[in-house]
Design a protein around this motif. Structure first.
Motif, PDB file in Angstrom:
ATOM      1  N   CYS A   1      82.063  34.809  49.905  1.00  0.00           N
ATOM      2  CA  CYS A   1      82.713  34.472  48.646  1.00  0.00           C
ATOM      3  C   CYS A   1      83.880  33.523  48.946  1.00  0.00           C
TER       4      CYS A   1
ATOM      5  N   HIS B   1      86.642  35.028  51.385  1.00  0.00           N
ATOM      6  CA  HIS B   1      86.342  35.336  52.786  1.00  0.00           C
ATOM      7  C   HIS B   1      85.790  34.148  53.558  1.00  0.00           C
TER       8      HIS B   1
ATOM      9  N   CYS C   1      78.366  38.180  49.589  1.00  0.00           N
ATOM     10  CA  CYS C   1      79.304  37.927  50.669  1.00  0.00           C
ATOM     11  C   CYS C   1      79.079  38.925  51.810  1.00  0.00           C
TER      12      CYS C   1
ATOM     13  N   PHE D   1      81.262  40.086  53.695  1.00  0.00           N
ATOM     14  CA  PHE D   1      82.490  40.856  53.936  1.00  0.00           C
ATOM     15  C   PHE D   1      82.898  41.732  52.758  1.00  0.00           C
ATOM     16  N   CYS D   2      82.293  41.500  51.602  1.00  0.00           N
ATOM     17  CA  CYS D   2      82.584  42.323  50.437  1.00  0.00           C
ATOM     18  C   CYS D   2      81.375  42.282  49.515  1.00  0.00           C
TER      19      CYS D   2
HETATM   20 ZN   LIG Z   1      83.999  38.327  50.194  1.00  0.00          ZN
END
Ligand SMILES: [Zn+2]
Length: 51
Positions: free
Chosen positions: A4, A7, A38, A40-41
């Motif tokens: 995203c 990140h 994403c 990371f999230c």
């Molecule tokens: Zn993210």
């Protein structure tokens, strides 16, 4: 690797570490964002980073 907006810098660092090459960043098209999250999230991916 997808990320995203928040990140993208972490994603770039990871790709650089793995490949030791300048990464390529592509904008993910809006219809692809739904199916790519994403790394990371849980946000929809905005960028695709490849080494
Ligand atoms: Zn993210």
């Amino acid at each position: 690797m997808y990320s995203c907006e928040k990140h993208v810098e972490i994603a770039l660092d990871e790709v650089i570490d793995e490949h030791e090459m300048p990464p390529e960043i592509e904008l993910v098209q809006s219809q692809e964002r739904i199916s790519n999250r994403c790394s990371f999230c849980e946000e929809e991916a905005k960028y695709k980073i490849s080494g």
